[in-house]
Each structure stands twice: as C-alpha cells, then as structure tokens.
Design a protein around this motif. Structure first.
Motif, PDB file in Angstrom:
ATOM      1  N   UNK A   4       0.869  -1.176   0.000  1.00  0.00           N
ATOM      2  CA  UNK A   4       0.000   0.000   0.000  1.00  0.00           C
ATOM      3  C   UNK A   4       0.901   1.219   0.000  1.00  0.00           C
ATOM      4  N   UNK A   5       0.696   2.138  -0.951  1.00  0.00           N
ATOM      5  CA  UNK A   5       1.508   3.351  -1.040  1.00  0.00           C
ATOM      6  C   UNK A   5       0.599   4.569  -1.084  1.00  0.00           C
ATOM      7  N   UNK A   6       0.892   5.572  -0.243  1.00  0.00           N
ATOM      8  CA  UNK A   6       0.055   6.769  -0.143  1.00  0.00           C
ATOM      9  C   UNK A   6       0.674   7.910  -0.931  1.00  0.00           C
ATOM     10  N   UNK A   7      -0.113   8.474  -1.839  1.00  0.00           N
ATOM     11  CA  UNK A   7       0.336   9.616  -2.637  1.00  0.00           C
ATOM     12  C   UNK A   7      -0.030  10.915  -1.927  1.00  0.00           C
ATOM     13  N   UNK A   8      -1.267  11.004  -1.442  1.00  0.00           N
ATOM     14  CA  UNK A   8      -1.701  12.165  -0.667  1.00  0.00           C
ATOM     15  C   UNK A   8      -2.586  11.696   0.470  1.00  0.00           C
ATOM     16  N   UNK A   9      -2.615  12.484   1.533  1.00  0.00           N
ATOM     17  CA  UNK A   9      -3.518  12.177   2.641  1.00  0.00           C
ATOM     18  C   UNK A   9      -2.966  11.168   3.629  1.00  0.00           C
ATOM     19  N   UNK A  10      -3.869  10.385   4.195  1.00  0.00           N
ATOM     20  CA  UNK A  10      -3.512   9.437   5.255  1.00  0.00           C
ATOM     21  C   UNK A  10      -4.431   8.220   5.196  1.00  0.00           C
TER      22      UNK A  10
END
Length: 314
Positions: free
Chosen positions: A195-201
């Motif tokens: 799982x990879x986050x680009x923006x946010x949380x």
C-alpha cells in the motif's frame, strides 16, 4: 447452452471482448474442470481461453489454428475423454453458474488492459492489468466499501467525512481512508501486498488490529506468510492533479486538509462560502497553494511553527 454458443463465448474470452459476467462464466467452467479449489491463478488467466477453445474445436471436429493457439500453449494434449469431460463441464456450468447480486458490480481487466472506473460517490479507480475489483452500484449511507480481489489499483477518493472509505483485500487486510489517493498492489501469486500513499492518510489493519498509519510518500509492505508489516518512505513519490470549479472555500480547505494531512482554519465562517476555480498538483506545497487561493480572494494566511496548522483571514 449449445456447443456453438460455447465456442463463440470462448472466442470472445480469447479476444478479451467478453464482459465481466462472461469472463466469470468461462473461469468457473475452467476451474470446475481443472482445479480443486475453484481459484484461477492470475498467471493462468491468459491461457484459459486458448486451452478451452482448442479442446472445444477438437470435440467439434475442427483442428485449431496452430499459429493462434500455440501462441499461448506450446502443446495441448487432448485425450479421448475430452468430449465426456466437456459435456459434463457444460452441464455443471449451466447448473452452478450464479447470477451476481443486482447491487454488485465486478470489473476484470485483461493481462495487458487498464481501466478507469468512476465509483458511485465520484471517486476514481485506475485498475491495472490482470485485476479484479468488486463494488456496489450504490454505497451505504454511512460507509463506502469495496474489494480488490486481485491486481493493482490506484484510488483517488472523494472526501466525505461522514462516510469513510474502505478497501478490502483477499488476504484480509483493510485500508481505511476519509479522502486521499493511494495505490494497492495485491497479487495472489506474490508473497507481499503493498500500500503506497500519494496524498492524505490511510490506516491499514487486519483481524488482529492496526498494522500502521501511512501518510504522504509512505508505503506499507505486508508479508503474507509471516503476517508482518513494514513501513518505509517512497523513493520516487507519485503526484496527482486536483481541480476546483466554482468550489466553496469550505470544500477546498477540506480537500487540502486530507491531501496534505494538515489543518486549515477560517477566521470568519462566512469566508467558507467564497467560490474557487483553480487547478493544482500535489507537487506544490500547501503554502504555495494557499498563497494562490488567498490572492484570488484578497485574503491572508499564516502557519504554525510545524506547518501543520494554517489560519486564513482577511
């Protein structure tokens, strides 16, 4: 179903023109004949149509065109029992094929196919090759849930504070967000889920509890065998574009808050009704974006020492 109809369906599957429902029928037929647990590994999906089509042609007295079929399989051995097995298979298929729930949609991509899907709430999913996504036609009033059964998908989630968004995976991991963009990579034949986050949380959990909370430019790798998770920084961050078209300032700051994991306050509630039309990229810093927005409305802003809280005022 007649043999001719079965032949036509398998040809559509082979040409990647079958609908998700038709693809499901072919794979269910295949698993009935060839597997014990009813699961088709992703690396075999591209070979299913070719193998079954070749078998059906032999049964019907048609020799398969070697150039087309051997592209997928070096050689297909068809025993005398093939006719019996196919006859039984078609019967079982017709008896056991289940109609999907009227409220549930399933999207399946081919081995070289990508799809852009707009969900009922306006969220967008970019589905990668050999992927399978299931979601309802209408989300519940207090939650939004879907399931990524296989493959890779990028999610750009519409912010709705009272309806959290959850992505369930086939290995029992849940990814919960309110409004953000992130990528999930989950293949059955891989030992890891990412799982990879680009923006946010986002918060990632399983049945035992929370495995970690990720923020912008962080990724979580989950070892399926060991049941362990590790969080690290993304070496090459990804970026998204987001635009506002006559959007109220209240909605703008809510979006920015989740994109950058920051808090933005308005000194006067009436400012929240101001309309904003502009396009931005997550490459830009929140200060840069706020500076542009405030210039549009002749406003000012200041930031806290840690640059996590901003105040907009006249």
């Amino acid at each position: 179903m007649t043999e001719e109809q079965a032949k036509e369906l398998l040809q559509k599957y082979l040409d990647q023109q079958a609908s998700p429902q038709e693809q499901k029928k072919v794979e269910e037929w295949y698993t009935t004949l060839h597997t014990k647990n009813g699961i088709v590994p992703p690396y075999r999906k591209a070979r299913i149509g070719a193998q079954m089509f070749a078998q059906l042609q032999v049964v019907m007295g048609n020799e398969p065109k070697t150039g087309r079929i051997l592209k997928f399989l070096p050689f297909i051995s068809v025993a005398a029992a093939t006719f019996f097995m196919l006859t039984i298979g078609i019967t079982i298929w017709k008896l056991n094929t289940k109609v999907s729930s009227e409220n549930q949609l399933t999207i399946i991509t081919g081995s070289k196919q990508q799809k852009r899907i707009t969900l009922p709430d306006g969220s967008v999913v970019l589905l990668g090759p050999s992927a399978k996504l299931c979601y309802p036609k209408v989300f519940a009033s207090n939650s939004r849930q879907l399931e990524l059964k296989e493959g890779e998908a990028f999610f750009d989630i519409s912010h709705q504070e009272k309806r959290p968004f959850t992505v369930r995976t086939s290995v029992g991991l849940n990814i919960k967000v309110l409004g953000t963009s992130f990528k999930v990579k989950s293949y059955e034949d891989s030992k890891q889920l990412e799982v990879a986050v680009v923006t946010g949380k986002v918060a990632v959990s399983n049945q035992k509890g929370n495995l970690g909370t990720l923020v912008k430019d962080e990724s979580l790798t989950y070892d399926k065998n060991a049941g362990r998770a590790a969080i690290r920084k993304i070496k090459a961050p990804a970026f998204i574009e987001f635009a506002f078209d006559g959007t109220s300032l209240d909605q703008v700051i809510a979006k920015l808050g989740y994109v950058y994991s920051i808090k933005i306050l308005l000194s006067d509630k009436s400012l929240g009704k101001l309309k904003t039309t502009a396009s931005f990229s997550s490459k830009q810093s929140p200060e840069e974006i706020l500076d542009i927005i405030c210039s549009l409305h002749h406003l000012r802003f200041n930031a806290s020492k840690n640059h996590k809280t901003f105040n907009i005022y006249r």
